[in-house]
Each structure stands twice: as C-alpha cells, then as structure tokens.
Motif scaffolding. Structure first.
Motif, mmCIF file in Angstrom:
data_model
loop_
_atom_site.group_PDB
_atom_site.id
_atom_site.type_symbol
_atom_site.label_atom_id
_atom_site.label_comp_id
_atom_site.label_asym_id
_atom_site.label_seq_id
_atom_site.Cartn_x
_atom_site.Cartn_y
_atom_site.Cartn_z
ATOM 1 N N PHE A 59 -7.466 -7.632 -1.850
ATOM 2 C CA PHE A 59 -6.044 -7.290 -1.908
ATOM 3 C C PHE A 59 -5.483 -7.643 -3.274
ATOM 4 O O PHE A 59 -5.947 -8.566 -3.930
ATOM 5 C CB PHE A 59 -5.243 -8.077 -0.866
ATOM 6 N N ALA A 89 -0.756 -2.283 2.112
ATOM 7 C CA ALA A 89 -2.177 -2.621 1.982
ATOM 8 C C ALA A 89 -2.715 -3.192 3.294
ATOM 9 O O ALA A 89 -3.826 -2.860 3.723
ATOM 10 C CB ALA A 89 -2.388 -3.615 0.852
ATOM 11 N N LYS A 99 -5.562 -1.363 5.716
ATOM 12 C CA LYS A 99 -6.772 -2.072 6.136
ATOM 13 C C LYS A 99 -6.902 -2.014 7.658
ATOM 14 O O LYS A 99 -7.992 -1.803 8.181
ATOM 15 C CB LYS A 99 -6.757 -3.521 5.665
#
Length: 141
Positions: free
Chosen positions: A52, A77, A81
């Motif tokens: 990340f 993000a 994921k």
C-alpha cells in the motif's frame, strides 16, 4: 520546553520501501532532515502494510530532527484489495468492476475509522460505501 516546529511535510510513500529517491529525498533534503534515518524508521514502522501507499505527515523541528505520523492506506486501495481488483472503473456509473460483501465493507471500515471524521461505524460505512461506488464496486448482502 517543546521544540519549535519548522515545517510539515505530507507524502504518500510505498509502505516499507522508502528510499532517498524522489519524492522522499528532495522533500526531506531541502529541510535538512537526515534522509536515511527517516527511511530506516519509516520502513520498520510500515512493514506490516506492504503493498500500500501510506500517507505520512512528517513534522520537522528547528534543530533538523523529525517525527512522523502514518495514516491508514486510502479507502480506495483497501476496497480494491477486498474486491481483488488492480484498478477502479473508468466510468463507475455504467461499468461496475467488482463486488464486496457487507462483512468486507465493515473490515475496511474498522481499518479506516481512525482517519475518518466520525466514530460511528454505521456513518463510517456510508462514507466508505460512497468511495466504493466512486470506483465501480457494488456492495452485496
């Protein structure tokens, strides 16, 4: 007596992979901060968030010392994921690219709630659900 604050630096750095190359080196170097010391401490602190880009706020003091605060990775993000996506939709209103469950949404909320402007998980879930819609992810029961 507290140290005098010279400046603040806000950066997004890959977790566990800070190095003296741009953007870290120039941002810290022009303020006289020891770049290698920052990189070593940052990499040690963020090795659990590998993969990340982590927002970091660096406080530089007048004696060239520093302290920093790391935030959670961006909500988009974390959502990508959870949905196993590489990137979001080019047109989120027409093209849906992934789905996540309410349980996955609540996991993202638990990870991100410290950085949000609410302490209520239901309100935080609405904020994160809005981010999910903005990148083309639908939430299913």
């Amino acid at each position: 007596m507290a140290k005098a604050i010279a400046s603040y630096i806000k950066l997004h750095i890959e977790a566990g992979k800070a190095n003296p190359a741009p953007p870290v080196g120039p941002a810290l170097g022009q303020r006289g901060v020891n770049i290698m010391e920052f990189c070593k401490v940052f990499n040690e602190k963020t090795k659990d968030k590998m993969g990340f880009k982590v927002p970091v706020i660096i406080t530089v003091y007048s004696d060239k010392s520093f302290s920093f605060i790391t935030k959670q990775p961006p909500a988009s993000a974390l959502l990508m994921k959870a949905a196993n996506l590489k990137k979001g939709s080019d047109n989120p209103l027409k093209n849906k690219v992934g789905k996540i469950t309410k349980a996955q949404l609540m996991e993202v909320v638990k990870a991100k709630i410290a950085d949000l402007n609410t302490n209520d998980e239901e309100q935080a879930a609405k904020i994160i659900a809005g981010s999910a819609r903005a990148i083309g992810i639908t939430i299913v029961d």
